[in-house]
Design a protein around this motif. Sequence first.
Motif, PDB file in Angstrom:
ATOM      1  N   VAL A 165       0.832  -1.206   0.000  1.00 21.31           N
ATOM      2  CA  VAL A 165       0.000   0.000   0.000  1.00 21.31           C
ATOM      3  C   VAL A 165       0.864   1.252   0.000  1.00 21.31           C
ATOM      4  O   VAL A 165       0.702   2.155  -0.812  1.00 21.31           O
ATOM      5  CB  VAL A 165      -0.943  -0.003   1.215  1.00 21.31           C
ATOM      6  N   ARG A 166       1.790   1.332   0.948  1.00 22.34           N
ATOM      7  CA  ARG A 166       2.685   2.489   1.031  1.00 22.34           C
ATOM      8  C   ARG A 166       3.883   2.117   1.887  1.00 22.34           C
ATOM      9  O   ARG A 166       3.823   1.180   2.666  1.00 22.34           O
ATOM     10  CB  ARG A 166       1.963   3.698   1.621  1.00 22.34           C
ATOM     11  N   TRP A 167       4.946   2.869   1.720  1.00 18.00           N
ATOM     12  CA  TRP A 167       6.110   2.701   2.579  1.00 18.00           C
ATOM     13  C   TRP A 167       6.748   4.060   2.809  1.00 18.00           C
ATOM     14  O   TRP A 167       6.506   5.020   2.079  1.00 18.00           O
ATOM     15  CB  TRP A 167       7.114   1.725   1.974  1.00 18.00           C
ATOM     16  N   ASP A 168       7.537   4.130   3.841  1.00 15.82           N
ATOM     17  CA  ASP A 168       8.114   5.402   4.273  1.00 15.82           C
ATOM     18  C   ASP A 168       9.615   5.228   4.438  1.00 15.82           C
ATOM     19  O   ASP A 168      10.066   4.447   5.278  1.00 15.82           O
ATOM     20  CB  ASP A 168       7.482   5.848   5.593  1.00 15.82           C
ATOM     21  N   GLU A 169      10.394   5.977   3.667  1.00 15.77           N
ATOM     22  CA  GLU A 169      11.849   5.854   3.726  1.00 15.77           C
ATOM     23  C   GLU A 169      12.454   6.603   4.901  1.00 15.77           C
ATOM     24  O   GLU A 169      13.652   6.475   5.164  1.00 15.77           O
ATOM     25  CB  GLU A 169      12.470   6.358   2.418  1.00 15.77           C
ATOM     26  N   ILE A 170      11.636   7.379   5.615  1.00 17.57           N
ATOM     27  CA  ILE A 170      12.149   8.122   6.764  1.00 17.57           C
ATOM     28  C   ILE A 170      12.087   7.260   8.015  1.00 17.57           C
ATOM     29  O   ILE A 170      13.094   7.056   8.693  1.00 17.57           O
ATOM     30  CB  ILE A 170      11.373   9.435   6.954  1.00 17.57           C
ATOM     31  N   ASP A 171      10.894   6.763   8.337  1.00 17.15           N
ATOM     32  CA  ASP A 171      10.797   5.907   9.530  1.00 17.15           C
ATOM     33  C   ASP A 171      10.885   4.420   9.180  1.00 17.15           C
ATOM     34  O   ASP A 171      10.755   3.558  10.051  1.00 17.15           O
ATOM     35  CB  ASP A 171       9.537   6.200  10.328  1.00 17.15           C
ATOM     36  N   LEU A 172      11.114   4.122   7.889  1.00 22.08           N
ATOM     37  CA  LEU A 172      11.364   2.756   7.412  1.00 22.08           C
ATOM     38  C   LEU A 172      10.211   1.798   7.698  1.00 22.08           C
ATOM     39  O   LEU A 172      10.409   0.618   7.952  1.00 22.08           O
ATOM     40  CB  LEU A 172      12.663   2.200   8.024  1.00 22.08           C
ATOM     41  N   THR A 173       9.012   2.318   7.654  1.00 24.93           N
ATOM     42  CA  THR A 173       7.844   1.473   7.828  1.00 24.93           C
ATOM     43  C   THR A 173       7.258   1.128   6.458  1.00 24.93           C
ATOM     44  O   THR A 173       7.497   1.813   5.460  1.00 24.93           O
ATOM     45  CB  THR A 173       6.771   2.163   8.677  1.00 24.93           C
ATOM     46  N   ILE A 174       6.493   0.065   6.442  1.00 22.78           N
ATOM     47  CA  ILE A 174       5.835  -0.354   5.213  1.00 22.78           C
ATOM     48  C   ILE A 174       4.464  -0.911   5.567  1.00 22.78           C
ATOM     49  O   ILE A 174       4.308  -1.617   6.566  1.00 22.78           O
ATOM     50  CB  ILE A 174       6.682  -1.395   4.453  1.00 22.78           C
ATOM     51  N   GLU A 175       3.492  -0.547   4.786  1.00 19.78           N
ATOM     52  CA  GLU A 175       2.127  -1.029   4.988  1.00 19.78           C
ATOM     53  C   GLU A 175       1.747  -1.905   3.811  1.00 19.78           C
ATOM     54  O   GLU A 175       1.888  -1.505   2.653  1.00 19.78           O
ATOM     55  CB  GLU A 175       1.156   0.153   5.104  1.00 19.78           C
ATOM     56  N   ALA A 176       1.306  -3.101   4.110  1.00 22.61           N
ATOM     57  CA  ALA A 176       0.969  -4.052   3.050  1.00 22.61           C
ATOM     58  C   ALA A 176      -0.356  -4.725   3.367  1.00 22.61           C
ATOM     59  O   ALA A 176      -0.805  -4.759   4.515  1.00 22.61           O
ATOM     60  CB  ALA A 176       2.076  -5.087   2.891  1.00 22.61           C
TER      61      ALA A 176
END
Length: 691
Positions: A614-625
């Motif tokens: 769905v989305r991911w974040d390169e700052i806090d290194l999280t990923i939503e799937a």
Amino acid sequence: MNLLFEESGDFKAGVMFSQQGESYQVEMASGKRTKIKARDVLLQFAAPTPVVLLEQAQQLAGEIDLDFLWEVAGTEEFAFVDLGTEYFGHAPLPHEAAVLLFRLHGAPIYFYKKGKGRYKAAPEESLRAAQAGLEKKKLQAQLQAQYVEELKAGRLPPSMQPLALQLLFKPDKNGIEYKALDAACKELQTSPQRLMLTVGGIASPKQLHYAKFLYEFFPKGTGFPELAVAPPPLLPVADVQAFSIDDVTTTEIDDALSVTTLADGMIRVGIHIAAPGLGIQRDDAIDAIARHRMSTVYMPGEKITMLPDNVVEAFTLDAGKTCAALSLYATLDPTDWSLISTETRAETVPINANLRHNDLDALVTEEALADGSGDYPHKADIAVLWQWVQVLEKGRMAKREAFGLRPEQTNRVDFNFYVEDDVVAITRRKRGAPLDKIVAELMIFANSSWGKLMADHGVPGIYRAQGGGSGAWPAKMAVRMVTHAAPHQGLGVDQYAWSTSPLRRYTDLVNQWQILACIEHGVTAPLVAPFKPRDADLFAIVSAFDAAYGGYADFQNTMERYWCLRWLAQEQAKLVDAVVLKDEIVRLTDLPLVIRLPGMQQVARGVQVKLDLVRWDEIDLTIEARLLDVPVAQTGEVLDVGEDLDDIEDEDAAATAIAIVAAESEIEAGLEGEEKQNDGNNSAVDSASEA
């Protein structure tokens, strides 16, 4: 009668209800009655009412000219009523006295409070200094407000540009720059990191993660001072043609191998380790640098070396050079590959070739070694080594099982990272390939043999130990560092001392000094070795190394996760395959990226599933799937990764545990080990990846 009095630092007024000795009962405007002491009463008055008096005093206090009032006050201590007579020219009326009291009390830089209703004018020098301070604060407040507006508009004020990283990682919280950044973040409802990226204070999330690490571990920068390295002493030249086997990105070449057939038909295998210990002495300037850093720091595409470049160049085992080396020779009987004897020497070794995995992995396979096919450098030598390392591995596995541990898993997949111009390539590589196994098994053999050598001579070293005793608990114990020989059950050896990477690990350099003392001085080595038995400094090194090495490993995991997310963006990945590791935890099949899926339905471990990213974040290194579908459990390679979360007993058997950063939590997945291969390209390597 009405009273104006001071209570808890505030001025209050009320109607006197009664008096008893030195106390008054006063009724406030709210109807509440309170008891006050006579010494707290500042003014008695009949009119106006208490409420009106307080309102007038607060409204009119600002009309009194402080500079004129300060001049009138003189230099002596005074009561506010007495000053009122001087200021107004007559005995002050109740509301005038109250106004004066409020004005005096509200101007602490002009008047110092000396008691209840008593004040003294500040000395002129102190007053001027205080006024200058107030003016400065006023200007700073204006400048801070200007900074806030610029940040909100997406611009970084020029004066904040050189402070951008410091404001994030080591801020002066009393500075106006930090206060402006904090205020802007609160108004925009964002984090300082994201705002700094927006306004250009940080070029990219990559720089953010890198800078955070540097501020913690390298606050003075990663450069080296100009230092000359002493040349090694004159040593005999070995009659071998050695070769190394490394990844294409490796520059600190610590180890090389050689094979020689002796006149009696025996085989002599040489394990040659770069010998910076011959040029670096304990407590010299280079040692101080190496001890401070403790290890080379690896991340995809970059590294921060433990030793200066000129030191690495002087001792790295480059092809075409004759290099100082600490060599371990093993004489073998080729009929059954049994070990006849070992010998350790300090010498110079001709390096014939630096072989690279990228060139040979496809050629040097188990099938090719079995039928003799293919054409590549040192083919015959590699074939001999392959025969012996299989015997070494079998012996280790037997001892490992004798310790009560399960056999190592060898059919898993590792990943190499290659970064160029911020474009990342991540390649799969099956663990346990012949070249990997050759180097790994021989390095384990060397580390175990040299650990025994130090123990036999009574010389302390830095060992890695695991397990001990009996039962299930010892088998699950974490690897620990000790200064005496002890079994490493996960590897299946009686002792294990890191000694084969002295260019990139300080523990190996320390052990090399100790080994050199053993071979030079024999039984007197405990008296002359750089570190004596029970040396407190050796314990300090162990503690410092553990802390630094753990921090470096966490950083490498962070950067590998960052580059995995960059790969997803680069490849515009949306639908991906993953394999279930454990409840709610999956790993992508094409990346070493572990994701937590809160609320995921129960799925058997090892089952391959399909995810919608769905989305991911390169700052806090999280990923939503999102889990799309769950096919029937498959058989094959990916199913084995489900063991990763259970086989935690073999910490040296692979790489540092993957740090799983999910939407709201971080989980440590315990792969079998802790070491990165050479320049840190693999997220998990063969059980013997000590190369």
